[in-house]
Motif scaffolding. Sequence first.
Motif, short mmCIF file in Angstrom:
data_model
loop_
_atom_site.label_atom_id
_atom_site.label_comp_id
_atom_site.label_asym_id
_atom_site.label_seq_id
_atom_site.Cartn_x
_atom_site.Cartn_y
_atom_site.Cartn_z
N SER A 28 -7.29 15.32 -7.66
CA SER A 28 -6.22 14.51 -8.26
C SER A 28 -6.19 13.10 -7.72
O SER A 28 -5.13 12.57 -7.38
CB SER A 28 -4.86 15.18 -8.00
N PHE A 29 -7.38 12.49 -7.64
CA PHE A 29 -7.40 11.09 -7.20
C PHE A 29 -6.63 10.24 -8.20
O PHE A 29 -6.87 10.26 -9.39
CB PHE A 29 -8.83 10.58 -7.09
N SER A 30 -5.70 9.49 -7.67
CA SER A 30 -4.92 8.63 -8.54
C SER A 30 -4.35 7.50 -7.70
O SER A 30 -3.50 7.71 -6.84
CB SER A 30 -3.78 9.41 -9.20
N ARG A 31 -4.81 6.34 -7.93
CA ARG A 31 -4.29 5.17 -7.24
C ARG A 31 -4.15 4.04 -8.25
O ARG A 31 -4.97 3.90 -9.14
CB ARG A 31 -5.20 4.74 -6.09
N ASN A 32 -3.14 3.24 -8.11
CA ASN A 32 -2.89 2.17 -9.06
C ASN A 32 -3.80 0.97 -8.87
O ASN A 32 -4.17 0.32 -9.83
CB ASN A 32 -1.44 1.72 -8.96
N ALA A 101 0.59 1.22 -4.85
CA ALA A 101 1.54 0.21 -5.31
C ALA A 101 1.32 -0.09 -6.79
O ALA A 101 0.21 0.04 -7.31
CB ALA A 101 1.40 -1.06 -4.50
N SER A 102 2.37 -0.53 -7.44
CA SER A 102 2.30 -0.82 -8.88
C SER A 102 1.79 -2.22 -9.16
O SER A 102 1.53 -2.58 -10.32
CB SER A 102 3.68 -0.65 -9.51
N THR A 103 1.61 -3.01 -8.13
CA THR A 103 1.10 -4.36 -8.30
C THR A 103 0.03 -4.62 -7.25
O THR A 103 -0.11 -3.85 -6.29
CB THR A 103 2.23 -5.39 -8.19
N ILE A 104 -0.70 -5.68 -7.42
CA ILE A 104 -1.76 -6.01 -6.47
C ILE A 104 -1.18 -6.72 -5.26
O ILE A 104 -0.51 -7.74 -5.40
CB ILE A 104 -2.84 -6.88 -7.15
N THR A 106 -2.24 -8.27 -1.30
CA THR A 106 -3.40 -8.72 -0.53
C THR A 106 -3.33 -8.28 0.93
O THR A 106 -4.28 -8.48 1.67
CB THR A 106 -3.54 -10.25 -0.59
N ARG A 107 -2.21 -7.72 1.33
CA ARG A 107 -2.07 -7.27 2.71
C ARG A 107 -2.59 -5.84 2.87
O ARG A 107 -2.27 -4.96 2.05
CB ARG A 107 -0.62 -7.35 3.17
N ALA A 108 -3.33 -5.60 3.92
CA ALA A 108 -3.96 -4.31 4.13
C ALA A 108 -2.95 -3.17 4.25
O ALA A 108 -3.24 -2.03 3.90
CB ALA A 108 -4.85 -4.36 5.37
N ARG A 109 -1.75 -3.47 4.73
CA ARG A 109 -0.78 -2.40 4.98
C ARG A 109 -0.29 -1.73 3.70
O ARG A 109 0.33 -0.67 3.75
CB ARG A 109 0.40 -2.92 5.78
N PHE A 110 -0.55 -2.34 2.55
CA PHE A 110 -0.15 -1.73 1.29
C PHE A 110 -1.20 -0.75 0.76
O PHE A 110 -0.99 -0.14 -0.29
CB PHE A 110 0.12 -2.82 0.25
N TYR A 111 -2.30 -0.63 1.46
CA TYR A 111 -3.37 0.27 1.05
C TYR A 111 -3.38 1.46 2.00
O TYR A 111 -3.40 1.27 3.22
CB TYR A 111 -4.71 -0.46 1.06
N ASP A 112 -3.39 2.68 1.46
CA ASP A 112 -3.23 3.84 2.32
C ASP A 112 -4.47 4.70 2.44
O ASP A 112 -4.47 5.68 3.19
CB ASP A 112 -2.06 4.71 1.83
N THR A 113 -5.52 4.38 1.73
CA THR A 113 -6.77 5.13 1.82
C THR A 113 -7.92 4.14 1.97
O THR A 113 -8.01 3.18 1.19
CB THR A 113 -6.99 6.01 0.58
#
Length: 124
Positions: A28-32, A101-104, A106-113
Motif C-alpha cells: 500500500s505504498f502511497s505518498r503525495n 504532505a498535500s503540498t510540496i 523543501t524541508r527534509a522534516r516533512f518527508y518521512d521515508t
Amino acid sequence: QVQLVESGGGLVQAGDSLSLSCAASGRSFSRNVMGWFRQAPGKERDFVAAIKWSTGRTYYADSVKGRFTISRDNANNTVYLQMNSLKPEDTAVYYCAASPASTIWTRARFYDTWGQGTQVTVSS
C-alpha cells in the motif's frame, strides 16, 4: 513497510549527464509527494527537486533549475532525476524521499521515508 531504493549514481565529468532512479516498494505504498535531496560532506541535506504524485507538478531548487528534471512513472512507483550539465558542486550523496504532505515542501522534516542514498561525483 515502504522502501525506497535509489540507483544510477556514479562518477562523471563536468558537463556530463546522469540519471537517478528511485523505486518505491511495500504494501500500500502511497505518498503525495516524492523528492530528491542531496548531502555533500560536512554540509546539511539540501532540497533538490520534488514532484506531486497525483498532478505531476514539480518544484526545483534554484541551483538545479534548468539542468535537472524530476519525473515519475506511476505504474512502476518510480521517480527519476535526470541531471544534465553537471558541475563539480553537484557532487553529493543523493537521497530519494517520500512525503505524506498535500503540498510540496523543501524541508527534509516533512518527508518521512528515505532511501539509502546514491553517490554522485562530478570531476572538473
